[in-house]
Design a protein around this motif. Structure first.
Motif, PDB file in Angstrom:
ATOM      1  N   ASP A   1       0.202  14.220 -22.095  1.00  0.00           N
ATOM      2  CA  ASP A   1      -1.015  14.995 -21.962  1.00  0.00           C
ATOM      3  C   ASP A   1      -0.892  15.859 -20.714  1.00  0.00           C
ATOM      4  OD1 ASP A   1      -3.511  15.937 -21.472  1.00  0.00           O
ATOM      5  OD2 ASP A   1      -4.511  13.989 -21.469  1.00  0.00           O
ATOM      6  N   PRO A   2      -0.930  17.203 -20.851  1.00  0.00           N
ATOM      7  CA  PRO A   2      -0.743  18.067 -19.674  1.00  0.00           C
ATOM      8  C   PRO A   2      -1.774  17.793 -18.588  1.00  0.00           C
ATOM      9  CG  PRO A   2      -0.806  19.376 -21.682  1.00  0.00           C
ATOM     10  CD  PRO A   2      -1.101  17.976 -22.076  1.00  0.00           C
ATOM     11  N   ALA A   3      -3.027  17.503 -18.971  1.00  0.00           N
ATOM     12  CA  ALA A   3      -4.063  17.272 -17.964  1.00  0.00           C
ATOM     13  C   ALA A   3      -3.703  16.068 -17.102  1.00  0.00           C
ATOM     14  CB  ALA A   3      -5.414  17.050 -18.637  1.00  0.00           C
ATOM     15  N   GLU A   4      -3.244  15.002 -17.765  1.00  0.00           N
ATOM     16  CA  GLU A   4      -2.853  13.809 -17.009  1.00  0.00           C
ATOM     17  C   GLU A   4      -1.661  14.103 -16.112  1.00  0.00           C
ATOM     18  OE1 GLU A   4      -2.170  10.014 -19.209  1.00  0.00           O
ATOM     19  OE2 GLU A   4      -4.162  10.527 -19.954  1.00  0.00           O
ATOM     20  N   ALA A   5      -0.714  14.885 -16.657  1.00  0.00           N
ATOM     21  CA  ALA A   5       0.478  15.210 -15.871  1.00  0.00           C
ATOM     22  C   ALA A   5       0.090  15.979 -14.616  1.00  0.00           C
ATOM     23  CB  ALA A   5       1.456  16.026 -16.706  1.00  0.00           C
ATOM     24  N   ILE A   6      -0.826  16.932 -14.763  1.00  0.00           N
ATOM     25  CA  ILE A   6      -1.245  17.744 -13.614  1.00  0.00           C
ATOM     26  C   ILE A   6      -1.894  16.866 -12.561  1.00  0.00           C
ATOM     27  CG2 ILE A   6      -2.949  19.465 -12.896  1.00  0.00           C
ATOM     28  CD1 ILE A   6      -2.361  20.953 -15.515  1.00  0.00           C
ATOM     29  N   VAL A   7      -2.822  16.011 -12.987  1.00  0.00           N
ATOM     30  CA  VAL A   7      -3.552  15.210 -12.008  1.00  0.00           C
ATOM     31  C   VAL A   7      -2.651  14.163 -11.370  1.00  0.00           C
ATOM     32  CG1 VAL A   7      -5.496  13.657 -11.652  1.00  0.00           C
ATOM     33  CG2 VAL A   7      -5.750  15.637 -13.119  1.00  0.00           C
ATOM     34  N   SER A   8      -1.761  13.545 -12.145  1.00  0.00           N
ATOM     35  CA  SER A   8      -0.931  12.525 -11.491  1.00  0.00           C
ATOM     36  C   SER A   8       0.066  13.175 -10.541  1.00  0.00           C
ATOM     37  CB  SER A   8      -0.239  11.592 -12.488  1.00  0.00           C
ATOM     38  OG  SER A   8       0.377  12.309 -13.490  1.00  0.00           O
ATOM     39  N   ARG A   9       0.460  14.443 -10.821  1.00  0.00           N
ATOM     40  CA  ARG A   9       1.327  15.138  -9.873  1.00  0.00           C
ATOM     41  C   ARG A   9       0.562  15.432  -8.578  1.00  0.00           C
ATOM     42  NH1 ARG A   9       2.615  20.793 -10.195  1.00  0.00           N
ATOM     43  NH2 ARG A   9       1.058  20.617 -11.788  1.00  0.00           N
ATOM     44  N   LEU A  10      -0.726  15.806  -8.721  1.00  0.00           N
ATOM     45  CA  LEU A  10      -1.543  16.073  -7.539  1.00  0.00           C
ATOM     46  C   LEU A  10      -1.739  14.811  -6.720  1.00  0.00           C
ATOM     47  CD1 LEU A  10      -4.484  18.269  -8.838  1.00  0.00           C
ATOM     48  CD2 LEU A  10      -2.674  18.949  -7.281  1.00  0.00           C
ATOM     49  N   ALA A  11      -2.005  13.700  -7.404  1.00  0.00           N
ATOM     50  CA  ALA A  11      -2.290  12.451  -6.704  1.00  0.00           C
ATOM     51  C   ALA A  11      -1.032  11.928  -6.033  1.00  0.00           C
ATOM     52  CB  ALA A  11      -2.835  11.419  -7.686  1.00  0.00           C
TER      53      ALA A  11
ATOM     54  N   ASP B   1      -7.639   9.811 -10.634  1.00  0.00           N
ATOM     55  CA  ASP B   1      -9.081   9.785 -10.861  1.00  0.00           C
ATOM     56  C   ASP B   1      -9.389  10.246 -12.287  1.00  0.00           C
ATOM     57  OD1 ASP B   1     -11.772  10.098 -10.912  1.00  0.00           O
ATOM     58  OD2 ASP B   1     -11.910  11.307  -9.093  1.00  0.00           O
ATOM     59  N   PRO B   2      -9.911   9.363 -13.137  1.00  0.00           N
ATOM     60  CA  PRO B   2     -10.165   9.752 -14.531  1.00  0.00           C
ATOM     61  C   PRO B   2     -11.139  10.928 -14.648  1.00  0.00           C
ATOM     62  CG  PRO B   2     -10.424   7.379 -14.237  1.00  0.00           C
ATOM     63  CD  PRO B   2     -10.272   7.963 -12.869  1.00  0.00           C
ATOM     64  N   ALA B   3     -12.089  11.052 -13.685  1.00  0.00           N
ATOM     65  CA  ALA B   3     -13.033  12.168 -13.739  1.00  0.00           C
ATOM     66  C   ALA B   3     -12.299  13.491 -13.576  1.00  0.00           C
ATOM     67  CB  ALA B   3     -14.090  12.017 -12.646  1.00  0.00           C
ATOM     68  N   GLN B   4     -11.290  13.491 -12.708  1.00  0.00           N
ATOM     69  CA  GLN B   4     -10.514  14.701 -12.465  1.00  0.00           C
ATOM     70  C   GLN B   4      -9.690  15.060 -13.708  1.00  0.00           C
ATOM     71  OE1 GLN B   4      -7.863  14.273  -9.160  1.00  0.00           O
ATOM     72  NE2 GLN B   4      -8.003  16.419  -8.592  1.00  0.00           N
ATOM     73  N   VAL B   5      -9.102  14.047 -14.338  1.00  0.00           N
ATOM     74  CA  VAL B   5      -8.335  14.295 -15.563  1.00  0.00           C
ATOM     75  C   VAL B   5      -9.240  14.934 -16.611  1.00  0.00           C
ATOM     76  CG1 VAL B   5      -7.017  13.234 -17.422  1.00  0.00           C
ATOM     77  CG2 VAL B   5      -6.779  12.372 -15.112  1.00  0.00           C
TER      78      VAL B   5
ATOM     79  N   TYR C   1       0.840  -1.195   0.000  1.00  0.00           N
ATOM     80  CA  TYR C   1       0.000   0.000   0.000  1.00  0.00           C
ATOM     81  C   TYR C   1       0.874   1.243   0.000  1.00  0.00           C
ATOM     82  CZ  TYR C   1      -3.838  -3.074   1.378  1.00  0.00           C
ATOM     83  OH  TYR C   1      -4.772  -4.060   1.419  1.00  0.00           O
ATOM     84  N   GLY C   2       0.508   2.208  -0.840  1.00  0.00           N
ATOM     85  CA  GLY C   2       1.185   3.494  -0.775  1.00  0.00           C
ATOM     86  C   GLY C   2       0.861   4.137   0.564  1.00  0.00           C
ATOM     87  N   ALA C   3       1.797   4.945   1.072  1.00  0.00           N
ATOM     88  CA  ALA C   3       1.575   5.537   2.393  1.00  0.00           C
ATOM     89  C   ALA C   3       1.048   6.950   2.248  1.00  0.00           C
ATOM     90  CB  ALA C   3       2.871   5.550   3.180  1.00  0.00           C
ATOM     91  N   LYS C   4       0.189   7.344   3.183  1.00  0.00           N
ATOM     92  CA  LYS C   4      -0.175   8.757   3.311  1.00  0.00           C
ATOM     93  C   LYS C   4       0.736   9.337   4.382  1.00  0.00           C
ATOM     94  CE  LYS C   4      -4.987   8.041   2.050  1.00  0.00           C
ATOM     95  NZ  LYS C   4      -6.346   7.815   2.543  1.00  0.00           N
ATOM     96  N   TRP C   5       1.610  10.247   3.984  1.00  0.00           N
ATOM     97  CA  TRP C   5       2.602  10.780   4.925  1.00  0.00           C
ATOM     98  C   TRP C   5       1.924  11.718   5.925  1.00  0.00           C
ATOM     99  CZ3 TRP C   5       5.831   7.360   3.905  1.00  0.00           C
ATOM    100  CH2 TRP C   5       6.247   7.068   2.615  1.00  0.00           C
ATOM    101  N   PHE C   6       2.298  11.603   7.186  1.00  0.00           N
ATOM    102  CA  PHE C   6       1.679  12.448   8.205  1.00  0.00           C
ATOM    103  C   PHE C   6       2.574  12.502   9.441  1.00  0.00           C
ATOM    104  CE2 PHE C   6      -1.681  12.661  11.697  1.00  0.00           C
ATOM    105  CZ  PHE C   6      -1.867  14.024  11.576  1.00  0.00           C
TER     106      PHE C   6
END
Lengths: 557, 331
Positions: free
Chosen positions: B32-42, B49-53, A514-519
């Motif tokens: 794809d910039p949208a994918e890059a942005i969301v995967s950086r956020l995640a 989340d595909p809905a967010q992309v 599992y990936g960790a949520k850092w806290f």
């Protein structure tokens, strides 16, 4: 010539003197604030990139500042660890039929500009997301058909199909005031920069790209539960060395960052106050390209489940911060109540190379005279295994995985492309074996639909949305559909139980850890942080945490 | 006049090529910039989340028309100074972001470049004037030694000694969190404190190139016939060195200096990254790593135009300073 050197020395000396004179810090004293409250807490980063701009539009996930989490609120708040919905701006909700949900709103809630909060604001917010798809980051209008304010305290939501499965998505939409946002020309390009109006426990007090300060909202509807007068967020360098140093010096009351050897670097510096908790996030799994042999053979995949030394990956590649993942696709122990009772050890497979060897041989993949494992065509099985080269902990895990597979007689090429090439190849199905992340949310429908539904897949060469292994199985699709339209928790649980059986018996992917949520958190000023002993919320559940913090030294609740 | 006209045509041609390349290169990159942005956020360990992309993709908007139409639109927008909206700082415009970062870089890098050039040229002249003396060896060997040290190592050493151990200066950023940018004394002195370590780092390595260049040019020009004639005629050594040596030797350095000033716009990625300085270099790095195409394109364009203009001005100045060049091209 002499003059130039002298001038230089003089300039440096003057600079040093000036700087030193300005260096007398004005450290504010920390202590209990008024009325037994905490004067302020230091938080970590607040988002918005390296040069953040005032942006309190709660739907612009990519560029908004962390303050929106404390300024705006939603109908319900999820405890994302135990996956429990807590009443928030709504006090109760009832499904009058599978396609109609009625919310009763909390009485006496005010916007921080003094205007009353009502069902009109809620209906306006949801309608705005319908009209501006760019703001609908959770995709709620895939499920909704209409949202109406039935009376000032009641909101009715209608769904095109039974909507219970999407509950976690549409209950957590940040509600904005109609009287502000209806005057905005285009809400998509509205950064909401001046005094954002929300119902939340804090308001924006001061902002510059280095620091964001939030002040307590004295008129908050549960103001008695908020014991912190001020939150100070500090711009960070993305968890770099200097941030780690500040953390270890105790300059943050809480943060969420990766720290190598956290015991030595953080906890040991102040064992009494410095604590951490890394609850599990999504599952990181071996993705096999199911359109290729031998990965298209269920018996082959099932034989591989005990082939990976998950504990070694956790200990060596992940510094012991995480836990081995369950084959069921659920996050255990947080989501254990969704598991069928008959699954042993919550579905977490142990390492058993001998069993993997025997099962592979029984499935028709024996070793040849040279010790190489051969396929049904009699040729040695060779394939590539990729992880992004820049993700060093995954590269460490890759070494262990490749060693595990090699010891079983496979010929594995370890490849480390760039993250962009990796993501692209994964999406179009141009790979043999790699790592992927799925699940981990409180929305069971998402957890299974994204990695396994056939409508999230695509032919090889075309980009798949999220089903990168290209699992196409009518029964799985049917179960996901049952889960989507289930109207009560019992129905959802039955569908999830059957989906976990698909995971354990047909093995579309093989979860490893599992990936960790850092806290990280300090108890010098505040107590009541969520922890392994008291996991009432996930580290990202800001509203739940801020309403549970108490000054150190006072009795909890 | 023909010399200047030719330089100008050459300048316009290069500018057009630069603008066009600037348009094409990001469009040839995968991803794809949208994918890059969301995967950086995640983050690396969370599912995307595909809905967010999808929402981000709608937010960024797709370009209309074919590549050629897009190119014409781009040219038109650039002529109007419209560089679009930044992806990472949506909905803030690229111009707004550059406007915030530019002063930091121009002041820090600009000032240190000018000081480096002056100090370097003077030291180089001195070394050549006293060539083969102890002063010459100290300057030449010293700067060669400093030049071999990796810059980021030097910068980290400065941070370690002066910010972390001695705590004389702040360790990063352009200013502290307590003061807000503006024309107040508190802010200016705060910003000054934050600029000392990056400036020192730049000043340690900055003059080296100028020292070596100046010394070598001057040693060479002092060996030429006209200088030897001057020695034979018994002119004072100092006068020979300055008017016969330095004046000619400085010419190549002038061009170099102009280009260095022009490239200030691009920032100094390394120094700004190490010190987390809020200038153009860090903005550029961020835009490249998060595939913020509009921001990336604008910064590249600014840098290219800066270098081209500086180069053009240097050419003009050069033709003015050195009649031989002007004559050689018209002949």
């Amino acid at each position: 010539m002499k003059r130039s050197r002298l001038a230089r020395i003089a300039a440096v000396a003057a600079a040093v003197a000036l700087a030193a004179s300005g260096c007398t810090g004005t450290e504010q004293k920390s202590g209990p604030g008024t009325d037994g409250r905490i004067a302020y807490l230091d938080y970590g980063d607040f988002g918005g990139g390296s040069n953040p701009q005032a942006n309190y539009n709660p739907y612009l996930d990519a560029s908004r500042l962390g303050a929106t989490e404390y300024v705006f609120e939603q109908l319900i708040t999820y405890d994302n660890y135990g996956c429990q919905a807590k009443p928030w701006l709504a006090t109760e909700w009832t499904w009058t039929d599978p396609q109609t949900l009625v919310w009763k709103l909390r009485q006496g809630v005010k916007w921080n500009d003094g205007k009353p909060f009502s069902a009109d604001d809620v209906a306006f917010t949801y309608d705005m997301l319908k009209q501006h798809k760019a703001l609908d980051t959770k995709g709620i209008w895939r499920y909704l058909s209409a949202v109406e304010a039935t009376d000032p305290q009641t909101v009715t939501m209608r769904f095109a199909q039974p909507g219970a499965a999407a509950f976690t998505l549409f209950g957590e939409i940040k509600i904005v005031p109609k009287h502000v946002w209806s005057a905005v020309g285009d809400p998509v390009t509205f950064p909401n920069p001046e005094k954002p109006v929300g119902t939340g426990p804090f308001t924006v007090k001061a902002f510059n790209p280095q620091q964001l300060t939030l002040g307590r909202n004295a008129d908050y509807w549960q103001a008695d539960k908020v014991k912190v007068d001020e939150l100070r967020f500090h711009k960070a360098d993305g968890g770099g060395q200097i941030d780690q140093l500040k953390l270890s010096r105790g300059e943050y009351d809480t943060n969420a960052m990766f720290v190598p050897d956290i015991k030595k670097a953080y906890v040991d510096r102040d064992p009494e106050n410095n604590k951490y908790w890394f609850p599990s996030g999504g599952s990181i799994s071996v993705y096999m390209n199911l359109t290729k042999a031998p990965f298209n053979d269920t018996a082959f995949r099932k034989a591989l489940v005990p082939a990976f030394n998950r504990q070694e990956i956790v200990d060596k590649a992940q510094l012991g911060y995480v836990k081995p993942a369950s084959q069921t696709g659920l996050v255990v122990p947080g989501q254990a109540e969704w598991l069928p009772k008959d699954i042993p050890s919550q579905g977490v497979a142990g390492y058993d190379a001998a069993r993997a060897d025997a099962d592979l041989t029984a499935a028709g993949y024996p070793k040849n005279g040279a010790g190489k494992r051969v396929g049904k065509d009699g040729k040695p099985i060779a394939f590539s295994f990729r992880v992004p080269g820049a993700w060093t902990d995954w590269v460490q895990a890759q070494r262990i995985i490749v060693a595990n597979l090699t010891s079983l007689g496979f010929t594995v090429r370890a490849e480390t492309p760039t993250p962009e090439a990796y993501e692209n190849d994964r999406a179009i199905g141009n790979y043999d074996m790699l790592l992927g992340v799925h699940g981990g949310s409180c929305n069971m429908f998402r957890n299974f639909q994204e990695p396994l539904a056939s409508d999230q897949s695509a032919p090889i060469g075309k980009k798949a949305v999220s089903n990168f292994v290209r699992w196409t199985d009518p029964r799985t699709d049917q179960l996901i559909d049952t889960l989507r339209t289930a109207t009560d928790e019992a129905g959802q649980k039955a569908a999830v139980a059957d989906l976990t059986r698909v995971m354990t018996e047909q093995v579309p992917v093989i979860p490893l850890w599992y990936g960790a949520k850092w806290f990280q958190y300090r108890t010098a000023k505040a107590t009541g942080w969520p922890s392994e002993e008291n996991p009432y919320a996930a580290p990202s559940d800001n509203l739940l945490i801020i309403t549970n913090l108490r000054p150190t030294g006072t009795n909890a609740k | 006049m023909a010399y200047f006209a030719r330089r100008f045509v050459f300048f316009l041609g290069t500018l057009w090529a630069a603008v066009t390349l600037n348009f094409l290169i990001p469009r040839l990159q995968p991803g794809d910039p949208a994918e890059a942005i969301v995967s950086r956020l995640a983050g690396q360990s969370e599912s995307v989340d595909p809905a967010q992309v999808q929402a981000v993709r709608i937010m960024l908007g797709a370009p209309d028309g074919n590549l050629f139409e897009q190119y014409l639109q781009y040219l038109g927008a650039v002529l109007h100074g419209d560089f679009g909206v930044s992806y990472t700082y949506f909905p803030y415009s690229v111009t707004h972001m550059i406007g915030q970062a530019l002063p930091w870089t121009v002041i820090l890098v600009g000032v240190t470049q000018i000081i480096s050039f002056i100090v370097g040229t003077l030291l180089g002249t001195w070394a050549a004037y006293r060539r083969n003396s102890r002063v010459d060896s100290v300057i030449t060997l010293g700067s060669t030694f400093l030049g071999t040290l990796p810059f980021f190592w030097l910068a980290l050493l400065l941070i370690y000694v002066f910010a972390i151990t001695l705590r004389w200066f702040p360790e990063r950023g352009g200013y502290g969190g307590g003061s807000s940018p503006g024309w107040s004394w508190i802010f200016i002195s705060d910003a000054f404190q934050h600029s000392v370590l990056p400036a020192v780092a730049l000043l340690i390595t900055g003059p080296i190139g100028w020292i070596i260049g100046m010394r070598n040019n001057m040693v060479q020009s002092l060996g030429e016939d006209h200088a030897r004639l001057a020695v034979a005629r018994g002119l004072p050594r100092r006068r020979i060195a300055l008017t016969y040596g330095a004046r000619i030797a400085i010419l190549p350095n002038v061009t170099g200096f102009a280009i260095a000033l022009g490239s200030v716009l691009g920032g100094t990625v390394l120094v700004e990254t190490v010190f987390n300085y809020p200038g153009m270099g860090r903005l550029l790095l961020e835009s490249v790593s998060s595939r913020d195409y509009p921001l990336m394109q604008a910064i590249f364009l600014f840098t290219t135009v800066g270098v081209l203009v500086a180069n053009f001005l240097a050419d003009l100045l050069y033709g003015f300073l050195d009649p031989r060049v002007r004559k050689a091209e018209t002949a």
